[in-house]
Enzyme design. Structure first.
Site, PDB file in Angstrom:
ATOM      1  N   HIS A 131      -3.477   4.773   4.729  1.00 45.84           N
ATOM      2  CA  HIS A 131      -4.724   4.000   4.616  1.00 45.84           C
ATOM      3  C   HIS A 131      -5.822   4.799   3.914  1.00 45.84           C
ATOM      4  O   HIS A 131      -6.496   4.305   3.027  1.00 45.84           O
ATOM      5  CB  HIS A 131      -5.205   3.578   6.003  1.00 45.84           C
ATOM      6  CG  HIS A 131      -6.578   2.998   5.993  1.00 45.84           C
ATOM      7  ND1 HIS A 131      -6.857   1.761   5.458  1.00 45.84           N
ATOM      8  CD2 HIS A 131      -7.776   3.499   6.425  1.00 45.84           C
ATOM      9  CE1 HIS A 131      -8.161   1.519   5.563  1.00 45.84           C
ATOM     10  NE2 HIS A 131      -8.731   2.551   6.140  1.00 45.84           N
ATOM     11  N   ARG A 160       0.865  -1.184   0.000  1.00 47.93           N
ATOM     12  CA  ARG A 160       0.000   0.000   0.000  1.00 47.93           C
ATOM     13  C   ARG A 160       0.894   1.224   0.000  1.00 47.93           C
ATOM     14  O   ARG A 160       1.485   1.559   1.029  1.00 47.93           O
ATOM     15  CB  ARG A 160      -0.895  -0.033   1.245  1.00 47.93           C
ATOM     16  CG  ARG A 160      -2.112   0.881   1.173  1.00 47.93           C
ATOM     17  CD  ARG A 160      -2.782   1.003   2.536  1.00 47.93           C
ATOM     18  NE  ARG A 160      -1.990   1.828   3.431  1.00 47.93           N
ATOM     19  CZ  ARG A 160      -1.984   1.735   4.753  1.00 47.93           C
ATOM     20  NH1 ARG A 160      -2.723   0.841   5.360  1.00 47.93           N
ATOM     21  NH2 ARG A 160      -1.218   2.535   5.476  1.00 47.93           N
ATOM     22  N   TYR A 220       3.185   4.540  12.235  1.00 53.40           N
ATOM     23  CA  TYR A 220       3.416   3.096  12.330  1.00 53.40           C
ATOM     24  C   TYR A 220       4.330   2.502  11.266  1.00 53.40           C
ATOM     25  O   TYR A 220       4.567   1.300  11.266  1.00 53.40           O
ATOM     26  CB  TYR A 220       2.077   2.339  12.348  1.00 53.40           C
ATOM     27  CG  TYR A 220       1.168   2.649  11.180  1.00 53.40           C
ATOM     28  CD1 TYR A 220       1.332   1.997   9.959  1.00 53.40           C
ATOM     29  CD2 TYR A 220       0.157   3.597  11.293  1.00 53.40           C
ATOM     30  CE1 TYR A 220       0.510   2.280   8.884  1.00 53.40           C
ATOM     31  CE2 TYR A 220      -0.675   3.883  10.220  1.00 53.40           C
ATOM     32  CZ  TYR A 220      -0.501   3.232   9.013  1.00 53.40           C
ATOM     33  OH  TYR A 220      -1.307   3.510   7.957  1.00 53.40           O
TER      34      TYR A 220
HETATM   35  C1  LIG Z   1     -16.016  -4.776  10.021  1.00 51.99           C
HETATM   36  C2  LIG Z   1     -15.083  -3.616   9.889  1.00 51.99           C
HETATM   37  N1  LIG Z   1     -14.263  -3.297  10.884  1.00 51.99           N
HETATM   38  C3  LIG Z   1     -13.430  -2.255  10.797  1.00 51.99           C
HETATM   39  C4  LIG Z   1     -13.383  -1.486   9.676  1.00 51.99           C
HETATM   40  C5  LIG Z   1     -12.449  -0.270   9.601  1.00 51.99           C
HETATM   41  N2  LIG Z   1     -11.440  -0.537   8.593  1.00 51.99           N
HETATM   42  C6  LIG Z   1     -11.567  -0.065   7.342  1.00 51.99           C
HETATM   43  S1  LIG Z   1     -10.380  -0.618   6.331  1.00 51.99           S
HETATM   44  C7  LIG Z   1      -9.613  -1.440   7.579  1.00 51.99           C
HETATM   45  C8  LIG Z   1      -8.375  -2.213   7.302  1.00 51.99           C
HETATM   46  C9  LIG Z   1      -8.534  -3.180   6.178  1.00 51.99           C
HETATM   47  O1  LIG Z   1      -7.335  -3.840   5.957  1.00 51.99           O
HETATM   48  P1  LIG Z   1      -7.182  -4.861   4.775  1.00 51.99           P
HETATM   49  O2  LIG Z   1      -8.252  -5.864   4.801  1.00 51.99           O
HETATM   50  O3  LIG Z   1      -5.794  -5.386   4.787  1.00 51.99           O
HETATM   51  O4  LIG Z   1      -7.460  -3.997   3.463  1.00 51.99           O
HETATM   52  P2  LIG Z   1      -6.614  -2.731   2.979  1.00 51.99           P
HETATM   53  O5  LIG Z   1      -7.303  -1.527   3.517  1.00 51.99           O
HETATM   54  O6  LIG Z   1      -5.234  -2.894   3.476  1.00 51.99           O
HETATM   55  O7  LIG Z   1      -6.698  -2.797   1.501  1.00 51.99           O
HETATM   56  C10 LIG Z   1     -10.310  -1.289   8.761  1.00 51.99           C
HETATM   57  C11 LIG Z   1      -9.903  -1.855  10.046  1.00 51.99           C
HETATM   58  C12 LIG Z   1     -14.264  -1.832   8.652  1.00 51.99           C
HETATM   59  N3  LIG Z   1     -14.320  -1.147   7.503  1.00 51.99           N
HETATM   60  N4  LIG Z   1     -15.087  -2.894   8.766  1.00 51.99           N
END
Ligand SMILES: Cc1ncc(C[n+]2csc(CCOP(=O)(O)OP(=O)(O)O)c2C)c(N)n1
Ligand SMILES: Cc1ncc(C[n+]2csc(CCOP(=O)(O)OP(=O)(O)O)c2C)c(N)n1
Ligand SMILES: [Mg+2]
Ligand SMILES: [Mg+2]
Lengths: 327, 327, 327, 327
Positions: free
Chosen positions: B244, B240, B253
């Site tokens: 975020h 990434r 981090y």
């Molecule tokens: C059920 C839920 N919990 C928390 C979140 C908040 N949240 C949004 S994206 C994210 C991280 C997602 O990480 P990953 O699956 O690795 O996808 P990336 O964003 O790295 O593409 C979190 C914790 C959410 N969207 N849905």
């Protein structure tokens, strides 16, 4: 017209609709060869096969989530949750997904599905086989919530629910599955989602109820008639969207309202009905709006004396109604 | 299987267009012209590779919020995307109800995604089940991040697909972070692909920065699915390259050095190198493409800025299908 | 005494309690190095280490379920749900487990835990970063539900919640995290769970509110004072167990009640308050109990005009209060 | 590691006592003396083997509803069990609030289980986390059926334990059915132990009908856990020799021949054979044990029949810890 039990009317509705429309299918735990733990799908696996009566893995969120996916594709899933008490793992799929899909896609993605769940206590099921869940699901815009209390309505409402282009939660008062019997026409007919039903006309007060509580309310009202108390009984049938007109009209006539459910009192659906009445029929009220509901303990205890203590029944309804009539 | 020069250029173009659009979104955010952005920068190769292996408009997709390049490949236009970025009327994903990048595009069978992660994977299995029931030869692509595979929802979705041999391909875009949390805190296996063995489907881990390699892997997986041989789990490894989201501060981090190091493996640069090495395009041609992308995007931004906001009261609908405006 | 923002008061409470009691720990997504996406746990990872500020996998049910396990063992977990909107995957663990554990074990297994969740709209969060969830969780016997609306209460209530031997849901009005500031004493003090707070005394009507809506209600009341309308404002603070005495006393004094929340109207917590008033203060009422709440659409839309349409605010409260005063 | 004759006899005794008690429960049900029974017949070897490898009263257990033999091994008395079967006051599991066999026994760290399957596994991981925090050398045993591993809850629980190397052993009692549904409809892997590889912990599949073999496997797994080397998943293969519960009719989904075939591998018979072969006990001694078991159980049943029901109003408490009667 044949007399049938509630659960038979439910089975008839599914059988009929599956016969008419091959996009309709059933998915749930033990719905196949076992015919459902309450036998609601009995015979359907044999008739329609395992691709239309699908035994799911033991995982409720997937029952609903897979149902949603199929509905998006154009199918009409009927998702069976074995006991309402076990619907919570699927809460996210119901609340975040099924119910918000249409709105969040600006109308592009309707989710035509039914979620069937047997609910309610008084059957020795203890804390986790007795719960009422409508207090949660009547707070979910996008979801319709239906509770039949007669075999006739059970069939007609379920056919409506299956044909409805929205997600519909169809709650089955399981204590009444075999206890409640009544005339059910063969073949196709509809009871529309929306209108409440005045099942007994009266003058002194109105009882609002649904499911098993409507069954008891009607009996209570008939008994009270003999005591000279004239009770109107409204079977709400559809909890969302609620039939405000019928509710308000009845209260405006009788001036007194008793709202009954077996779900816990605090935060229950009865609060909504009471609030609607308090706000929109204020000047017609001759007494406080009274709620009679399950106590605020986690759920119905197993042991008989405690179960009876928890459950709302004919007697408790009569007592509350008498008190209100005498106000 | 050798890719034609034309297709290779087309793939590069989609990556490029998505990248420039994404970069512009960050600029718009800094300018205060949009409220929120969540970015797919660094993940374009996996998305475009997968998209090109699909039969566009016939197959189904349940995407996730970083899938801008996937959606652009499927036909989402920069103008449409800008409308959603700006919360303007006409946003095809949600009519500006959802935060940007929560995609939906009915015309190409791309299903609306919500924010709760992994829910879309269960829908994919449901769509796969419907496809199996209808005996078409469509397939479903569902995508999510590696952190999201920690959700039980994901597990249940894959389990269904594996049991019923559904035509679903699960693309996990492993970009090394779930907001701030690295994969070691999400799972005890070395690779997301390892999760497949516990679920009974093939799982592979591929280089998610090599668009052409990704394409080949997906072509195979879709072929397997299409011919009734079941689902595949594909982990695409990548990084990434941005925080975020526009709300994040990734300096809390991870080090700047780490990020800079990964910029060397930017999938867009890698694709450009391949095109040049294979003489599929000249530097000049590629620069022209870049110019064209920027022009299209500037036009889209202007278009977006002119576009009206939805009227306040549009928020009222459509909660139920009955309220959907047809035509 | 220092003036602090709401989020700082929350952090202070956790820091203080963790310093005093080593059984207290935090678990949630990105609570560690990142310090939480709202910075509520900022600095605590550095101070107490990764074994007491635990970054969970991206899986809410496990955050709560693991918290329950630790609480059964004797620890005092603080479970952070990143946004209230993402609590639904944990619904089963909260409703079936944490809240029923004590009752179902006849008192043998208390579950001393706190579930913190930022909630509410008006921050451009769209459908899935704006939700109010108290309508569901105030219908769960065994669970306490607390919502602070001032930094002082935020700290004192959170300390109470951490020390409470029951599961406590602590809802944080996230729009107020930095917007709401106020005096917060250093060190240990308690605001007890239970009592509501009369934050402004008045004669003509009472507004019942909590969280951000209390913040607006107070402003609205101050403005209305200038118009000659004397408004009493009650900050409910604890939603379960509800402070019936304070509510009824106030309504009996003013004769008029306006119940305000931003959660959807139907089935919302306001119905409970309205029902309590309608039943127990009937003879004191000079006007219908009025509810002012979010409309019955799935959640707060993203685009600004629609968001403003959805949100209850100072103006809407003033209008409703004026109307009620003039009844 | 060789087991002493004394321990072998003790293990046999626990299996026998549980078996006879379980059989008596079926009789009581047929006699109409109890409302519901869910049975562990056929699963005693796995449970007793695991229990004997634990440090009783020091280690922790989150059991499931078929774990009668496990609980008896931990010290649940037949009298106590009969109280719960009959819904009588003094039932230590739930004070007769839950349906029978939803165990809890605080004095030996056996945590209360609910009915929604797999929730207890997440608690086990939480207890494991607490143990790790407190640096004791306790371990946790959690049990469930193979069907229940389809729940996302189970996956999340195991994932936590694997990531944090928690001292938890997951015992999956694979009895070939989840009510009516066979493992092939629950999972696409050949054995539940295969699920371990996708989660990053050791997984083994053992003969769940050989109590002494089971014991050895658990001794190893607990040793691994106790010494900080993390969790193990153990699948114990066996067969559910009875219908799912007293409400089930298993003839709808499996043949009598199949059941009879498996009775030949009844774990109690197998254990008896081993004792005789190894001359650990004589036929006469074992018959005496049988007589002793039956006497104890008859005494327990008499005790249960004399015992009072809970008073109705006991259902009122304890919803919150404040209501727990101390002493
Ligand atoms: C059920 C839920 N919990 C928390 C979140 C908040 N949240 C949004 S994206 C994210 C991280 C997602 O990480 P990953 O699956 O690795 O996808 P990336 O964003 O790295 O593409 C979190 C914790 C959410 N969207 N849905
Ligand atoms: C969440 C949930 N869904 C459904 C049920 C109803 N139910 C009780 S036991 C059972 C089957 C369990 O099968 P398995 O896990 O294999 O355990 P077994 O009963 O065979 O020991 C089902 C579906 C439940 N208890 N919980
Ligand atoms: Mg990621
Ligand atoms: Mg089983």
């Amino acid at each position: 017209m044949a007399e049938k039990a509630l659960v038979e009317a439910i089975r008839d509705a599914m059988d009929d609709e599956m016969g008419r429309d091959e996009d309709v299918f059933i998915v749930g735990e033990d719905v196949g060869q076992r015919g459902g733990v309450f036998r609601a799908t009995e015979g359907l696996f044999e008739k329609y096969g395992g691709m239309r009566v699908v035994d799911s893995p033991l995982a409720e969120l997937s029952i609903v989530g897979v149902g949603i996916g199929a509905a998006l594709y154009g199918m009409k899933p009927i998702c069976e949750i074995q006991f309402a008490d076990f619907i919570y793992p699927a809460f996210n799929q119901i609340v975040s997904e099924a119910s918000k899909m249409l709105y969040r896609s600006d109308g592009a993605w309707p989710v035509p599905m039914v979620i069937r769940a047997p609910y309610g206590g008084g059957i020795g099921g203890g804390l986790y086989h007795s719960q009422s869940i409508e207090g949660f699901f009547t707070h979910v815009p996008g979801l319709k919530v239906v509770v039949p209390s007669t075999p006739y309505d059970a069939k007609g409402l379920l056919i409506s629910a299956i044909r409805d282009p929205n997600p519909v939660m169809y709650l089955e008062p399981k204590k009444g599955y075999r206890l409640i019997r009544g005339e059910v026409p063969e073949g196709e007919y509809i009871v529309p989602i929306g209108p409440a039903n005045i099942t007994k006309s009266g003058e002194d007060l109105t009882i609002f109820a649904y499911g098993m509580m409507h069954f008891y309310a009607l009996k209570a009202a008939e008994n009270l008639e003999k005591e000279g108390i004239s009770v109107e009984v409204v079977d709400l049938r559809t909890l969302v969207p609620v039939d405000k007109d019928t509710i308000l009209k009845s209260v405006k006539k009788t001036g007194k309202a008793l709202v009954v459910h077996e779900d816990n009192l605090t935060g229950g659906y009865g609060g909504e009905i009471a609030a609607i009445i308090a706000e929109h029929a204020f000047t017609y009220l001759d007494a406080p709006v009274r709620r009679l509901a399950g106590p605020d303990v986690p759920a119905v205890p197993f042991s008989h004396p405690m179960q009876e203590w928890f459950m709302v029944n004919e007697d408790k309804i009569m007592n509350a109604a008498r008190e209100l009539a005498n106000y | 299987m050798d890719l034609s020069s034309e297709v290779m250029r087309e793939m590069y173009w989609m990556m490029l267009l998505a990248r420039r659009l994404d970069e512009r979104a960050w600029v718009l955010h800094r300018q205060g012209k949009i409220a929120f952005h969540i970015s797919g920068i660094g993940q374009e190769a996996a998305q475009v590779g997968a998209a090109f292996a699909l039969r566009k408009g016939e197959d189904w997709v349940t995407p996730y919020y970083r899938d801008l390049a996937l959606m652009i490949s499927l036909g989402l236009t920069p103008k449409e995307y800008v409308l959603s970025l700006m919360g303007k009327a006409g946003d095809p994903s949600s009519g500006a109800r959802q935060t940007p990048s929560h995609f939906s595009l009915r015309r190409v069978n791309a299903v609306s995604q919500s924010a709760p992660v992994a829910t879309q994977c269960v829908h994919a299995s449901g769509i796969g089940l419907a496809i199996k029931m209808k005996k078409t030869n469509q397939v479903v692509l569902t995508t999510l991040g590696e952190g999201s595979t920690s959700q039980g929802e994901w597990y249940e979705a894959v389990n269904w697909a594996a049991i019923h041999q559904l035509p679903v391909v699960f693309l996990v875009q492993n970009n090394q972070y779930a907001i701030s949390v690295p994969p070691e805190m999400q799972m005890a296996v070395k690779s997301v692909a390892d999760k497949a063995c516990g679920l009974g489907l093939p799982g592979i881990s591929i280089d998610g920065t090599d668009v052409f390699g990704v394409y080949k892997s997906f072509l195979e997986a879709f072929e397997t699915a299409r011919s009734g041989n079941g689902p595949t789990l594909i982990e695409a490894k990548m990084y990434r390259l941005t925080p975020h989201s526009s709300d994040d501060d990734d300096r809390t981090y991870r080090s700047r050095e780490e990020v800079e190091e990964h910029k060397k493996k930017d999938p867009l640069l890698l694709a450009r190198q391949v095109l040049l090495e294979k003489s599929v395009a000249t530097e000049a041609e590629l620069d022209t493409l870049d110019k064209k992308a920027k022009e299209m995007i500037t036009e889209a931004v202007n278009f977006g800025e002119q576009a009206p906001y939805p009227k306040a009261e549009e928020g009222m609908h459509p909660v139920y299908f009955e309220e959907v405006q047809h035509g």
